[in-house]
Design a protein around this motif. Structure first.
Motif, PDB file in Angstrom:
ATOM      1  N   VAL A 172      14.503   2.065   3.475  1.00  0.00           N
ATOM      2  CA  VAL A 172      14.972   2.983   4.518  1.00  0.00           C
ATOM      3  C   VAL A 172      13.862   3.970   4.871  1.00  0.00           C
ATOM      4  CG1 VAL A 172      17.436   2.864   3.945  1.00  0.00           C
ATOM      5  CG2 VAL A 172      15.999   4.570   2.809  1.00  0.00           C
ATOM      6  N   SER A 173      14.000   4.557   6.044  1.00  0.00           N
ATOM      7  CA  SER A 173      13.027   5.551   6.493  1.00  0.00           C
ATOM      8  C   SER A 173      13.173   6.834   5.671  1.00  0.00           C
ATOM      9  CB  SER A 173      13.295   5.879   7.969  1.00  0.00           C
ATOM     10  OG  SER A 173      14.598   6.423   8.089  1.00  0.00           O
ATOM     11  N   LYS A 190       0.830  -1.213   0.000  1.00  0.00           N
ATOM     12  CA  LYS A 190       0.000   0.000   0.000  1.00  0.00           C
ATOM     13  C   LYS A 190       0.864   1.263   0.000  1.00  0.00           C
ATOM     14  CE  LYS A 190      -3.176  -2.485   2.979  1.00  0.00           C
ATOM     15  NZ  LYS A 190      -3.560  -2.606   4.368  1.00  0.00           N
ATOM     16  N   ASP A 191       0.210   2.373  -0.343  1.00  0.00           N
ATOM     17  CA  ASP A 191       0.931   3.659  -0.389  1.00  0.00           C
ATOM     18  C   ASP A 191       1.339   4.146   0.993  1.00  0.00           C
ATOM     19  OD1 ASP A 191       0.762   3.735  -3.020  1.00  0.00           O
ATOM     20  OD2 ASP A 191      -0.958   5.111  -3.135  1.00  0.00           O
ATOM     21  N   THR A 192       0.811   3.493   2.019  1.00  0.00           N
ATOM     22  CA  THR A 192       1.186   3.919   3.380  1.00  0.00           C
ATOM     23  C   THR A 192       2.689   3.736   3.609  1.00  0.00           C
ATOM     24  OG1 THR A 192       0.434   1.715   4.020  1.00  0.00           O
ATOM     25  CG2 THR A 192      -1.019   3.572   4.570  1.00  0.00           C
ATOM     26  N   LEU A 193       3.330   2.864   2.831  1.00  0.00           N
ATOM     27  CA  LEU A 193       4.787   2.749   2.903  1.00  0.00           C
ATOM     28  C   LEU A 193       5.365   3.668   1.831  1.00  0.00           C
ATOM     29  CD1 LEU A 193       7.228   1.316   4.189  1.00  0.00           C
ATOM     30  CD2 LEU A 193       7.061  -0.416   2.418  1.00  0.00           C
ATOM     31  N   SER A 194       6.162   4.623   2.283  1.00  0.00           N
ATOM     32  CA  SER A 194       6.689   5.629   1.361  1.00  0.00           C
ATOM     33  C   SER A 194       7.352   4.984   0.146  1.00  0.00           C
ATOM     34  CB  SER A 194       7.701   6.503   2.107  1.00  0.00           C
ATOM     35  OG  SER A 194       8.478   7.204   1.179  1.00  0.00           O
ATOM     36  N   ARG A 195       7.042   5.521  -1.015  1.00  0.00           N
ATOM     37  CA  ARG A 195       7.606   4.980  -2.259  1.00  0.00           C
ATOM     38  C   ARG A 195       9.048   5.446  -2.481  1.00  0.00           C
ATOM     39  NH1 ARG A 195       4.074   1.704  -1.836  1.00  0.00           N
ATOM     40  NH2 ARG A 195       2.698   1.037  -3.504  1.00  0.00           N
ATOM     41  N   ASN A 196       9.523   6.345  -1.628  1.00  0.00           N
ATOM     42  CA  ASN A 196      10.863   6.916  -1.864  1.00  0.00           C
ATOM     43  C   ASN A 196      11.996   6.143  -1.208  1.00  0.00           C
ATOM     44  OD1 ASN A 196       9.746   9.048  -3.229  1.00  0.00           O
ATOM     45  ND2 ASN A 196       9.372  10.201  -1.324  1.00  0.00           N
ATOM     46  N   HIS A 235       1.841  -2.817   5.708  1.00  0.00           N
ATOM     47  CA  HIS A 235       1.476  -2.202   4.430  1.00  0.00           C
ATOM     48  C   HIS A 235       1.037  -3.233   3.393  1.00  0.00           C
ATOM     49  CE1 HIS A 235       3.399   1.217   6.319  1.00  0.00           C
ATOM     50  NE2 HIS A 235       4.427   0.432   6.571  1.00  0.00           N
ATOM     51  N   LEU A 236       0.837  -4.470   3.838  1.00  0.00           N
ATOM     52  CA  LEU A 236       0.405  -5.522   2.911  1.00  0.00           C
ATOM     53  C   LEU A 236      -1.104  -5.738   3.014  1.00  0.00           C
ATOM     54  CD1 LEU A 236       3.167  -8.278   3.313  1.00  0.00           C
ATOM     55  CD2 LEU A 236       2.900  -6.617   1.456  1.00  0.00           C
ATOM     56  N   PRO A 237      -1.741  -6.127   1.915  1.00  0.00           N
ATOM     57  CA  PRO A 237      -3.181  -6.403   1.978  1.00  0.00           C
ATOM     58  C   PRO A 237      -3.430  -7.733   2.696  1.00  0.00           C
ATOM     59  CG  PRO A 237      -2.304  -6.898  -0.212  1.00  0.00           C
ATOM     60  CD  PRO A 237      -1.171  -6.319   0.574  1.00  0.00           C
ATOM     61  N   ASP A 238      -4.673  -7.966   3.103  1.00  0.00           N
ATOM     62  CA  ASP A 238      -5.020  -9.181   3.854  1.00  0.00           C
ATOM     63  C   ASP A 238      -4.665 -10.462   3.107  1.00  0.00           C
ATOM     64  OD1 ASP A 238      -5.896  -7.664   5.844  1.00  0.00           O
ATOM     65  OD2 ASP A 238      -8.059  -7.919   5.460  1.00  0.00           O
ATOM     66  N   ARG A 239      -4.729 -10.376   1.775  1.00  0.00           N
ATOM     67  CA  ARG A 239      -4.496 -11.601   1.005  1.00  0.00           C
ATOM     68  C   ARG A 239      -3.082 -12.159   1.181  1.00  0.00           C
ATOM     69  NH1 ARG A 239      -1.652  -9.997  -3.684  1.00  0.00           N
ATOM     70  NH2 ARG A 239      -2.100  -7.853  -4.304  1.00  0.00           N
ATOM     71  N   CYS A 240      -2.154 -11.324   1.669  1.00  0.00           N
ATOM     72  CA  CYS A 240      -0.778 -11.799   1.862  1.00  0.00           C
ATOM     73  C   CYS A 240      -0.568 -12.367   3.260  1.00  0.00           C
ATOM     74  CB  CYS A 240       0.220 -10.665   1.660  1.00  0.00           C
ATOM     75  SG  CYS A 240       0.301 -10.086  -0.015  1.00  0.00           S
ATOM     76  N   VAL A 241      -1.617 -12.344   4.077  1.00  0.00           N
ATOM     77  CA  VAL A 241      -1.441 -12.738   5.485  1.00  0.00           C
ATOM     78  C   VAL A 241      -2.390 -13.881   5.811  1.00  0.00           C
ATOM     79  CG1 VAL A 241      -1.483 -11.914   7.880  1.00  0.00           C
ATOM     80  CG2 VAL A 241      -0.914 -10.331   6.017  1.00  0.00           C
ATOM     81  N   LEU A 242      -1.858 -14.907   6.463  1.00  0.00           N
ATOM     82  CA  LEU A 242      -2.690 -16.039   6.866  1.00  0.00           C
ATOM     83  C   LEU A 242      -2.687 -16.132   8.385  1.00  0.00           C
ATOM     84  CD1 LEU A 242      -4.192 -18.699   6.010  1.00  0.00           C
ATOM     85  CD2 LEU A 242      -1.971 -19.834   6.182  1.00  0.00           C
TER      86      LEU A 242
END
Ligand SMILES: C[S@@+](CC[C@H](N)C(=O)[O-])C[C@H]1O[C@@H](n2cnc3c(N)ncnc32)[C@H](O)[C@@H]1O
Length: 787
Positions: free
Chosen positions: A587-588, A564-570, A637-644
């Motif tokens: 990196v931050s 997701k965009d919540t993780l900075s793309r930079n 920052h991952l969607p639910d589909r990546c988490v079990l």
């Protein structure tokens, strides 16, 4: 050359830079067994008795403590979610376990928390490390310590070495510089402090630069900091005293500002004579003038740190030496040099349980011949002239020492709380540095001239008295010799004076900066020159390059996992080789900005966390898989589909078995996993609190959510962690203490697949599944090795 000194200046390769016993390493000699070594040294005893570091009655107690072997100390990584679980594991499992153990008939004293360390995260165990390693009875605890250390849940560290970072009081938005960081135990504390108080998945606003002048030691730092999974870390390789300016770009023609730090740790190279309990050879090697070569470099590192510190910022200067020449002398002369810009902070109310003694306000200097000197002025000319910095080894005038509250420095001695010896000074920058360097140099010049005058007078006096005994040829020649020597020393002093007047402590960086205002940089547009021309600006590795998240392979990866965009793309970067990259780091924003400003100025050895790594699986959904150390960073920052989300029973299956079949998991998990593309990374999540009702969950002590990177094969699901991480989980979740080499055996023994009855002639579909399982297993082996 002092220990950890400048043998390998700047980007030096190899060599020992540590403190303590490093002065003996590298030397070829016949080693006596440790037990045969004499744990005493006459000059050491004489020197420290004269310094009155403790009372006369206490001195033998201190000496005795300095001769005994150190206990084992360790620290739980406080910023981690599982820190509390690890602490409770020690309290609930190990302490009762020790109650039943005896070694050679003697009862074992269980580990106990260090009372001054916050949250009971610092521990001491009276059994020395070597004994712990050798003892069969303690193997369970030893295995626990080794595994948890490898995965970063625990750091084994001398108790006193934990003290300096605590006084730095690091907060999440701080810019922190660790000037002499390797091997990195204190850096780890700084990173923890930066992350503590920040919610899991949130990135602090600050950063930590861990620097070391020795390239090989800087590489040791990489391993240390990688265990902590922080995107806010940069490891650099510079001489601390020449740590480069990083300029903030400013609009218009005003002076360029340099990036300054909120917190700086100067844990400088030192003689290490506080480490006799660990480095027994310090006893035989100790010399009174060990500190002479160290004092100048220690002072320069501290001065550079003072420049790089923000006004209002805090700096900690520390050594594991007891020698005032490396401690109070450095602090006093640097504080004096900066005329009111630095002040010693009164920290007597902080960590009240930590036993300490005040800094010395007076001391003597001993020459190699064992003679003690009260003051520079009273030193014979010949001796005084031998060292350019000799006058800086002595205290300042008593009034000045009192005004600066030198007693606010802290001395920690071995007998106070069963530790090594340490020195810590906490300094604050209260005003920008604007020293008139020329004025300062002139003052130092005056001191030297006065001393020279005095020596000249002494020589004259001697000469005259020798003349009185004209018949004594020997006396006359002695007179001549003294006079000549004085002249020679004068000449030497003049040279010293010139050096002092021209460059003030030889630090070309100092001229370059006046607290953020760069005088010289204006109009200097030429190519970047490394601070130290002897430093090779190129490091052996390919440099890090930021990746564009909107195109190319990185975009494909981010889209595939739905990051997701919540993780900075930079903040994505990599080392590029032949136009390709193998891993993606994150990196931050703070590190991103700093690296952007620094450009090629910083010799960056490593930075950030690895989050994606190239797959070796041909039919994988994505060319890159998720990497274990990157999971805490990327998961939020991952969607639910990546988490079990799994039950305890599924967790157990995953930990105990090799590539368990999907059919070995609960129906709920099987249903969920259908939506995950085969040949792909997935994160298994176990929430012990939400699953508290699970019938099989044997331990109620787990509180932290577990997140485990797995590989979803065609027919199986396998854990993707290295063996140490797996061991750590097996310890905590299943209560089974095995070492990393036993993990394979445990898994095979529990493998339900191997216990299945021999198959009837397989239906076509089943055969296909089996083939895929084999393929999954091959992937797993390869990937685990690759980790
Ligand atoms: C006492 S050790 C630091 C221990 C470290 N802070 C820790 O807690 O693990 C001193 C370090 O200073 C490094 N060093 C020596 N000279 C230096 C210099 N001029 N600038 C920066 N680092 C230096 C050495 O390589 C060594 O790693």
């Amino acid at each position: 050359m002092g220990r950890g000194g400048r043998k390998n200046k700047g980007g030096s390769r190899g060599g020992k830079g540590g403190r303590g016993g490093s002065h003996v390493s590298g030397e070829r000699q016949t080693y006596k067994s440790f037990n045969d070594l004499r744990r005493d040294n006459d000059n050491f005893r004489k020197y420290y008795t004269a310094q009155k570091i403790v009372s006369e009655e206490e001195f033998p107690v201190l000496m005795e403590a300095m001769r005994t072997v150190l206990p084992t100390n360790f620290r739980i990584t406080g910023s981690r979610q599982q820190a509390v679980d690890i602490r409770e594991q020690i309290i609930n499992e190990f302490i009762p376990y020790f109650k039943d153990i005896t070694i050679e008939g003697a009862e074992i004293e269980p580990p106990h928390p260090l009372e001054w360390y916050p949250n009971n995260f610092g521990w001491q165990f009276t059994i020395p490390r070597v004994a712990l390693k050798k003892s069969k009875e303690l193997s369970k605890f030893h295995s626990f310590l080794v595994t948890e250390t490898e995965v970063g849940n625990i750091s084994r560290q001398e108790a006193v070495s934990m003290v300096p970072p605590l006084f730095l009081d690091v907060r999440p938005d701080h810019y922190v510089l660790d000037m002499c960081a390797a091997p990195g135990s204190k850096t780890a504390q700084l990173i923890e402090a930066l992350h503590s108080g920040v919610d899991a998945g949130q990135t602090p606003g600050g950063l930590v630069i861990a620097n070391d002048a020795d390239y090989k030691r800087a590489c040791m730092l990489v391993h240390q900091v990688n265990r902590l999974n922080s995107p806010n870390i940069v490891v650099t390789n510079h001489s601390g005293e020449r740590f480069p300016n990083i300029y903030r770009s400013t609009e218009g023609s005003g002076p360029r500002q340099i990036v300054q730090f909120d917190r700086i740790l100067c844990d400088v190279p030192c003689s290490g004579d506080g480490t006799t309990r660990k480095n027994v050879r310090v006893w035989e090697k100790w010399r009174p003038d060990d500190a002479y070569a160290l004092n100048p470099i220690q002072s320069k590192i501290l001065q550079r740190a003072a420049y790089l510190l923000k006004t209002g910022g805090r700096l900690v200067y520390s050594t594991c030496s007891l020698n005032p020449i490396e401690n109070e002398a450095v602090v006093a002369h640097v504080v004096d040099h900066f005329e009111g810009a630095l002040r010693l902070v009164d920290v007597s109310n902080q960590m009240p349980a930590l036993k300490r003694r005040p800094g010395l306000d007076t001391w003597k200097v001993m020459t190699r011949d064992g003679v003690l000197h009260d003051s520079f002025e009273a030193m014979p000319l010949e001796t005084a002239g031998r060292r350019k910095h000799m006058h800086k080894f002595f205290p300042l005038e008593p009034k000045r020492m009192e005004e600066m509250h030198i007693d606010r420095c802290m001395r920690i001695y071995s007998h106070l709380q069963n530790t090594g010896g340490f020195f810590v000074a906490v300094l604050e920058k209260v005003a920008p540095i604007s020293v008139d360097e020329k004025k300062k140099a002139a003052a130092e010049h005056a001191i030297l001239v006065a001393a020279t005058e005095k020596a000249r007078a002494q020589a004259k006096e001697l000469a005259e008295s020798a003349m009185d005994v004209e018949t004594e040829t020997e006396g006359a020649s002695a007179t001549k010799r003294v006079a000549n020597d004085a002249d020679a020393a004068d000449a030497k002093r003049v040279k010293v004076d010139i050096a002092a007047a021209s460059d003030v402590d030889d630090d070309e960086n100092e001229d370059d900066i006046v607290d953020g205002d760069d005088k010289e940089a204006k109009g200097r547009n030429g190519p970047y020159l490394p601070d130290n021309p002897r430093e090779d600006p190129a490091l052996p590795e390919n440099p890090f390059v930021f990746l564009d998240a909107n195109e190319g392979e990185l975009k494909t990866i981010l889209d595939y996992y739905g990051v997701k965009d919540t993780l900075s793309r930079n903040g994505f970067l990599s080392r590029i080789e032949n136009d390709a990259f193998r891993s993606v780091y994150n990196v931050s924003d703070s590190v991103r900005e700093l690296m952007g400003l620094a450009g090629q100025r910083l010799r960056v050895v490593n930075t950030g966390i690895r989050v994606f790594s190239r797959n070796c699986v041909k039919d994988a959904g994505c060319a890159f898989r998720l990497v274990c150390e990157g999971v805490p960073q990327i998961l939020p920052h991952l969607p639910d589909r990546c988490v079990l989300n799994v039950s305890f029973s599924d967790l157990k299956t995953l930990l105990e078995q090799v590539n368990p079949l999907l059919t070995a998991l609960s129906e709920e998990s099987q249903e969920r996993i259908k939506n995950v593309m085969p040949s792909s990374s997935i994160i298994v999540r176990y929430d012990p609190v939400a699953r508290a009702g699970d019938a099989e969950q044997p331990f109620t002590r787990l509180t932290a959510v577990l997140t485990i990177p797995c590989w979803r094969g065609h027919a199986s699901l396998s854990v993707h962690m290295d063996k140490n991480q797996l061991c750590s989980l097996i310890h905590r979740v299943l209560g089974r203490y095995i070492d990393r080499n036993a993990v394979g055996g445990l898994k095979l023994a529990n493998n339900t697949r191997s216990q299945e009855p021999a198959a009837e002639p397989k239906a076509e579909v089943e055969a296909e599944v089996e083939a895929k399982v084999e393929a999954d297993a091959a992937v797993d082996d390869e990937e685990v090795v690759a980790e």
